[in-house]
Design an enzyme around this catalytic site. Structure first.
Site, short mmCIF file in Angstrom:
data_model
loop_
_atom_site.label_atom_id
_atom_site.label_comp_id
_atom_site.label_asym_id
_atom_site.label_seq_id
_atom_site.Cartn_x
_atom_site.Cartn_y
_atom_site.Cartn_z
N GLN A 195 95.05 11.11 -33.24
CA GLN A 195 94.91 12.58 -33.66
C GLN A 195 95.15 12.33 -34.90
OE1 GLN A 195 99.26 13.67 -31.89
NE2 GLN A 195 98.88 15.10 -33.51
N GLY A 196 94.01 13.57 -35.14
CA GLY A 196 93.40 13.43 -36.76
C GLY A 196 93.90 15.08 -37.13
N SER A 232 96.75 15.48 -39.68
CA SER A 232 97.45 15.53 -40.87
C SER A 232 95.99 15.15 -41.74
CB SER A 232 98.88 14.30 -41.15
OG SER A 232 99.63 15.53 -40.87
N SER A 278 98.11 7.93 -36.40
CA SER A 278 98.25 6.13 -36.20
C SER A 278 97.17 5.80 -35.43
CB SER A 278 99.68 6.78 -35.29
OG SER A 278 100.68 7.01 -35.76
N GLU A 303 104.52 16.70 -27.86
CA GLU A 303 105.23 15.45 -28.57
C GLU A 303 106.51 15.38 -28.94
OE1 GLU A 303 102.63 15.72 -32.07
OE2 GLU A 303 103.14 13.05 -32.28
C1 LIG Z 1 105.44 7.75 -38.02
C2 LIG Z 1 104.64 8.89 -38.53
C3 LIG Z 1 103.16 9.06 -37.16
C4 LIG Z 1 102.36 9.81 -37.31
N1 LIG Z 1 101.02 9.65 -36.78
C5 LIG Z 1 100.39 10.54 -37.76
C6 LIG Z 1 99.12 11.17 -35.98
O1 LIG Z 1 98.38 9.81 -35.77
N2 LIG Z 1 98.36 12.33 -36.58
C7 LIG Z 1 98.58 12.57 -37.44
O2 LIG Z 1 97.45 13.56 -37.53
N3 LIG Z 1 99.87 13.13 -38.48
C8 LIG Z 1 100.04 12.12 -37.86
N4 LIG Z 1 101.53 11.80 -39.36
C9 LIG Z 1 101.98 12.98 -39.93
C10 LIG Z 1 103.02 13.79 -39.75
O3 LIG Z 1 102.21 15.00 -39.10
C11 LIG Z 1 103.10 14.33 -41.31
O4 LIG Z 1 103.69 13.07 -42.09
C12 LIG Z 1 104.31 15.78 -41.51
O5 LIG Z 1 103.60 16.44 -40.59
C13 LIG Z 1 104.68 15.93 -42.62
O6 LIG Z 1 103.69 16.15 -43.47
P1 LIG Z 1 103.31 14.77 -45.12
O7 LIG Z 1 103.38 13.83 -44.77
O8 LIG Z 1 102.09 16.31 -45.36
O9 LIG Z 1 104.62 15.75 -45.85
P2 LIG Z 1 104.48 17.21 -47.03
O10 LIG Z 1 103.95 18.09 -45.67
O11 LIG Z 1 104.31 16.55 -48.35
O12 LIG Z 1 105.95 17.35 -47.17
C14 LIG Z 1 106.66 17.11 -47.62
C15 LIG Z 1 108.01 17.39 -48.06
O13 LIG Z 1 108.56 18.53 -48.08
C16 LIG Z 1 108.51 19.76 -46.63
N5 LIG Z 1 108.20 20.85 -47.05
C17 LIG Z 1 107.23 21.02 -47.29
N6 LIG Z 1 106.35 22.40 -46.89
C18 LIG Z 1 107.82 23.23 -46.26
C19 LIG Z 1 108.68 24.24 -46.13
N7 LIG Z 1 107.64 25.52 -45.65
N8 LIG Z 1 109.77 24.59 -45.92
C20 LIG Z 1 111.18 23.69 -45.81
N9 LIG Z 1 110.32 22.35 -46.51
C21 LIG Z 1 108.77 21.93 -46.46
C22 LIG Z 1 108.98 18.53 -46.39
O14 LIG Z 1 109.70 18.65 -45.22
C23 LIG Z 1 109.00 17.57 -46.43
O15 LIG Z 1 110.65 16.75 -45.74
C24 LIG Z 1 102.95 10.96 -38.26
C25 LIG Z 1 103.67 10.86 -39.52
C26 LIG Z 1 104.27 9.94 -39.45
C27 LIG Z 1 105.65 9.70 -40.03
#
Ligand SMILES: Cc1cc2nc3c(=O)[nH]c(=O)nc-3n(C[C@H](O)[C@H](O)[C@H](O)COP(=O)(O)OP(=O)(O)OC[C@H]3O[C@@H](n4cnc5c(N)ncnc54)[C@H](O)[C@@H]3O)c2cc1C
Length: 391
Positions: A124-125, A127, A160, A243
């Site tokens: 899944q692409g 993020s 992932s 999901e």
């Molecule tokens: C085990 C695992 C598997 C994953 N697999 C995939 C995958 O296969 N494909 C894929 O595309 N992605 C995947 N992801 C990514 C996942 O979807 C993102 O990590 C997640 O959406 C958070 O984005 P970020 O890491 O960029 O954090 P950020 O968006 O940078 O957030 C950082 C912090 O700020 C907070 N925050 C941000 N915006 C707001 C707001 N508007 N209000 C309140 N708080 C806020 C967040 O809650 C978080 O605590 C995976 C993540 C994990 C942990």
């Protein structure tokens, strides 16, 4: 024996399915993992075995390679697997639903049977480095050329198991002038296309789940696009909604096993566990039953034909709370589980698995959208709160 009460009518049919599946499982146990076999490769072998037995895609129509049964049949199979501590089919359900809802007839017939059989492994692409929570702000671009081709440039992150995958469900921006949500489109990206680089990332715990995906002038065609231009956001929300459900992910009965183990320990403790820990166990039991009741309600809605929507944020929060409290408590109650290779831990009932599950449970409040984002969705889309409602 599973303790997830479903009870939605037609029990004879469901009972027969459960009996058949138990009989099949008795003759087809999860194969042992090879010494150097990566977990996703091991799970892929299991996926193929399940598919050969007819136990994958039960709720997918026959013409797309499924069994044409209901969500309840799929849930029953996931439940039986979880109740035996066996892994479910990895990362299929929510991608299949996205293709069922948004794919063309040609795409469903071409892609779904291979997805269900494990002939194509998907990732899944969504993020990106600057777009996780703010997914609508993604900057990967798919620019349309003269002959209907797209040229894709950008980077994906946290994808992932991309290094073990054949195809990626990709989100990219097809319009840079329109509103953010309305200018995202979804594509099926074959990972062997020229211009695609998959770079595995080693996590702090040593796992190699994550990858970065670099896309440099990758060519895609119209037939690689899923849905119309601009449908990408709706497709992404459908995918993450599925999901976020403990039934779709097959986690519920796995939690049930551990909750039962904790209850047994509490019953047998005869005062040897501190009151605080007994209260924690009590909370785990309550969390679990709330989640079961909630999941039954979600299943009933789905059987009534209701599509997954923003309510899935409630599912995700409940699942995250139940999972994190459960593994935190289990580690306190069974501290030997901290040591995978300890005399007891190595051969114990869970063999150090609780510790691994505890570590992974920390990610539950991040993947599929963070807990803060789920609360935002609940506030805005379910409770219809505005900035003026802030106390
Ligand atoms: C085990 C695992 C598997 C994953 N697999 C995939 C995958 O296969 N494909 C894929 O595309 N992605 C995947 N992801 C990514 C996942 O979807 C993102 O990590 C997640 O959406 C958070 O984005 P970020 O890491 O960029 O954090 P950020 O968006 O940078 O957030 C950082 C912090 O700020 C907070 N925050 C941000 N915006 C707001 C707001 N508007 N209000 C309140 N708080 C806020 C967040 O809650 C978080 O605590 C995976 C993540 C994990 C942990």
């Amino acid at each position: 024996m599973s303790d997830l009460p479903l009870d939605f009518g037609d029990p004879a049919d469901l009972d027969r399915l459960r009996r058949d599946f138990r009989a099949w499982l008795a003759g087809h146990p999860l194969p042992a993992r090879g010494a150097d076999e990566p977990v996703p490769v091991h799970l892929h072998r299991w996926h193929r075995m399940l598919h050969c037995g007819g136990w994958v895609g039960l709720d997918v129509p026959l013409e797309y390679g499924g069994r044409g049964l209901t969500a309840l049949h799929q849930v029953a199979v996931s439940d039986e697997l979880g109740a035996r501590g066996a892994p479910g089919v990895p990362r299929i359900g929510y991608l299949a639903h996205a293709l069922l809802e948004f794919g063309s007839e040609e795409q469903r017939r071409r892609l779904l049977p291979r997805m269900l059989a494990g002939d194509d492994v998907w990732c899944q692409g969504f993020s990106e480095p600057g777009a996780g929570s703010d997914l609508a702000g993604l900057s990967t671009r798919a620019d349309r050329g003269e002959y209907g081709h797209y040229t894709v440039n950008g980077q994906k992150l946290w994808t992932s198991y991309a290094q073990y995958s054949d195809l990626c469900l990709l989100l990219a921006r097809t319009d840079v002038t329109g509103p953010a949500h309305a200018s995202i489109s979804a594509f099926v990206l074959p990972l062997d296309r020229p211009g695609v680089t998959v770079r595995p990332l080693r996590a702090a715990g040593g796992d190699d789940e994550f990858c970065a995906l670099f896309l440099d002038d990758v060519r895609l065609t119209e037939s690689d696009r899923v849905g119309a231009e601009g449908d990408g956001w709706a497709l992404a929300m459908t995918t993450v909604a599925y999901e976020r459900n403990a039934l779709d992910t097959g986690h519920l009965s796995k939690y049930g096993l551990l909750v039962e183990r904790l209850r047994r320990r509490a019953r047998e403790s005869r005062g040897s566990l501190p009151d605080g820990l007994l209260s924690d166990i009590g909370r785990c039991v309550v969390d679990y039953h709330v989640l079961v009741a909630h999941s039954r309600r979600r299943t009933a809605e789905r059987l009534a034909g209701q599509a997954a929507g923003p309510e899935s944020s409630v599912d995700k929060l409940l699942m995250t709370r139940a999972e994190q409290r459960l593994y935190e408590t289990a580690l306190k109650v069974f501290p030997e589980e901290l040591y995978e290779d300890s005399e007891e831990g190595g051969e114990s009932e869970e063999g150090g698995e609780i510790f691994k599950d505890y570590l992974y449970s920390r990610a539950a409040s991040v993947y599929g959208g963070t807990s803060q984002i789920q609360r935002n969705i609940i506030a805005k889309r379910l409770l219809r709160l505005t900035a003026d409602d802030r106390g």
